[in-house]
Design a protein around this motif. Structure first.
Motif, mmCIF file in Angstrom:
data_model
loop_
_atom_site.group_PDB
_atom_site.id
_atom_site.type_symbol
_atom_site.label_atom_id
_atom_site.label_comp_id
_atom_site.label_asym_id
_atom_site.label_seq_id
_atom_site.Cartn_x
_atom_site.Cartn_y
_atom_site.Cartn_z
ATOM 1 N N LYS A 1 6.676 -4.494 1.025
ATOM 2 C CA LYS A 1 6.903 -3.464 0.008
ATOM 3 C C LYS A 1 5.566 -3.014 -0.586
ATOM 4 N N ASN A 2 4.682 -3.974 -0.877
ATOM 5 C CA ASN A 2 3.354 -3.626 -1.382
ATOM 6 C C ASN A 2 2.565 -2.807 -0.367
ATOM 7 N N PHE A 3 2.693 -3.191 0.902
ATOM 8 C CA PHE A 3 1.986 -2.463 1.956
ATOM 9 C C PHE A 3 2.437 -1.013 2.004
ATOM 10 N N TRP A 4 3.751 -0.772 2.005
ATOM 11 C CA TRP A 4 4.252 0.595 2.109
ATOM 12 C C TRP A 4 3.999 1.391 0.827
ATOM 13 N N GLN A 5 4.006 0.713 -0.318
ATOM 14 C CA GLN A 5 3.654 1.406 -1.557
ATOM 15 C C GLN A 5 2.195 1.851 -1.525
ATOM 16 N N THR A 6 1.318 0.968 -1.058
ATOM 17 C CA THR A 6 -0.091 1.315 -0.940
ATOM 18 C C THR A 6 -0.272 2.462 0.049
ATOM 19 N N PHE A 7 0.439 2.405 1.160
ATOM 20 C CA PHE A 7 0.374 3.465 2.178
ATOM 21 C C PHE A 7 0.796 4.816 1.598
ATOM 22 N N VAL A 8 1.926 4.834 0.891
ATOM 23 C CA VAL A 8 2.448 6.089 0.345
ATOM 24 C C VAL A 8 1.532 6.637 -0.743
ATOM 25 N N ILE A 9 1.044 5.774 -1.623
ATOM 26 C CA ILE A 9 0.141 6.234 -2.683
ATOM 27 C C ILE A 9 -1.141 6.791 -2.090
ATOM 28 N N SER A 10 -1.695 6.113 -1.105
ATOM 29 C CA SER A 10 -2.902 6.595 -0.438
ATOM 30 C C SER A 10 -2.649 7.935 0.261
ATOM 31 N N LEU A 11 -1.497 8.053 0.909
ATOM 32 C CA LEU A 11 -1.144 9.302 1.585
ATOM 33 C C LEU A 11 -1.004 10.444 0.588
ATOM 34 N N LEU A 12 -0.359 10.193 -0.532
ATOM 35 C CA LEU A 12 -0.192 11.234 -1.546
ATOM 36 C C LEU A 12 -1.530 11.671 -2.132
ATOM 37 N N THR B 1 -3.924 17.489 10.931
ATOM 38 C CA THR B 1 -4.265 17.039 9.580
ATOM 39 C C THR B 1 -3.327 15.931 9.115
ATOM 40 N N ILE B 2 -2.041 16.105 9.332
ATOM 41 C CA ILE B 2 -1.070 15.089 8.929
ATOM 42 C C ILE B 2 -1.309 13.785 9.685
ATOM 43 N N THR B 3 -1.593 13.876 10.976
ATOM 44 C CA THR B 3 -1.859 12.676 11.777
ATOM 45 C C THR B 3 -3.092 11.935 11.273
ATOM 46 N N ILE B 4 -4.153 12.665 10.986
ATOM 47 C CA ILE B 4 -5.383 12.047 10.488
ATOM 48 C C ILE B 4 -5.138 11.390 9.140
ATOM 49 N N LEU B 5 -4.389 12.053 8.265
ATOM 50 C CA LEU B 5 -4.109 11.484 6.947
ATOM 51 C C LEU B 5 -3.242 10.229 7.040
ATOM 52 N N ILE B 6 -2.284 10.229 7.957
ATOM 53 C CA ILE B 6 -1.438 9.042 8.139
ATOM 54 C C ILE B 6 -2.270 7.865 8.657
ATOM 55 N N VAL B 7 -3.132 8.119 9.619
ATOM 56 C CA VAL B 7 -3.987 7.050 10.156
ATOM 57 C C VAL B 7 -4.934 6.540 9.069
ATOM 58 N N PHE B 8 -5.523 7.449 8.308
ATOM 59 C CA PHE B 8 -6.436 7.059 7.236
ATOM 60 C C PHE B 8 -5.714 6.222 6.179
ATOM 61 N N SER B 9 -4.511 6.614 5.801
ATOM 62 C CA SER B 9 -3.736 5.866 4.810
ATOM 63 C C SER B 9 -3.344 4.498 5.338
ATOM 64 N N PHE B 10 -3.021 4.420 6.616
ATOM 65 C CA PHE B 10 -2.687 3.130 7.234
ATOM 66 C C PHE B 10 -3.899 2.194 7.199
ATOM 67 N N ILE B 11 -5.079 2.729 7.471
ATOM 68 C CA ILE B 11 -6.300 1.920 7.432
ATOM 69 C C ILE B 11 -6.575 1.435 6.014
ATOM 70 N N ILE B 12 -6.396 2.301 5.024
ATOM 71 C CA ILE B 12 -6.589 1.906 3.624
ATOM 72 C C ILE B 12 -5.605 0.797 3.243
ATOM 73 N N ALA B 13 -4.351 0.919 3.661
ATOM 74 C CA ALA B 13 -3.352 -0.106 3.354
ATOM 75 C C ALA B 13 -3.695 -1.434 4.027
ATOM 76 N N LYS B 14 -4.178 -1.377 5.259
ATOM 77 C CA LYS B 14 -4.563 -2.603 5.964
ATOM 78 C C LYS B 14 -5.774 -3.268 5.295
ATOM 79 N N ILE B 15 -6.739 -2.468 4.846
ATOM 80 C CA ILE B 15 -7.896 -3.022 4.141
ATOM 81 C C ILE B 15 -7.442 -3.689 2.846
ATOM 82 N N THR B 16 -6.528 -3.044 2.129
ATOM 83 C CA THR B 16 -5.993 -3.624 0.899
ATOM 84 C C THR B 16 -5.257 -4.924 1.188
ATOM 85 N N GLU B 17 -4.469 -4.947 2.257
ATOM 86 C CA GLU B 17 -3.760 -6.170 2.647
ATOM 87 C C GLU B 17 -4.749 -7.294 2.976
ATOM 88 N N PHE B 18 -5.823 -6.954 3.681
ATOM 89 C CA PHE B 18 -6.837 -7.944 4.028
ATOM 90 C C PHE B 18 -7.498 -8.513 2.774
#
Length: 76
Positions: A51-62, A22-39
């Protein structure tokens, strides 16, 4: 007695496996969301720092963890 101990170990490893999966899937999903936001930011010619990328990643993960906890807790 040995059978009961073996069953508990199998159950323990099954629970650990589900939690890690579950944690692995959530991390991958959050990474994809952050990459889409970056794009999207780069597509609109806006600044998107690490910094924006990691903030987006952490917020999405939470958010994903809160939703997962609510589903597993029976609220949703």
């Amino acid at each position: 007695m040995e059978c009961k101990k073996l069953f508990n170990m199998e159950l323990f490893f099954a629970v650990v496996l589900v939690i890690l999966l579950t944690i692995t899937i959530l991390i991958v999903f959050s990474f994809i969301i952050a990459k889409i936001t970056e794009f999207i930011f780069k597509w609109k010619k806006r600044q998107f720092s690490k910094k924006n990328f990691w903030q987006t990643f952490v917020i999405s993960l939470l958010i994903c963890l809160i939703i997962s906890g609510m589903v597993c807790g029976g609220v949703l």
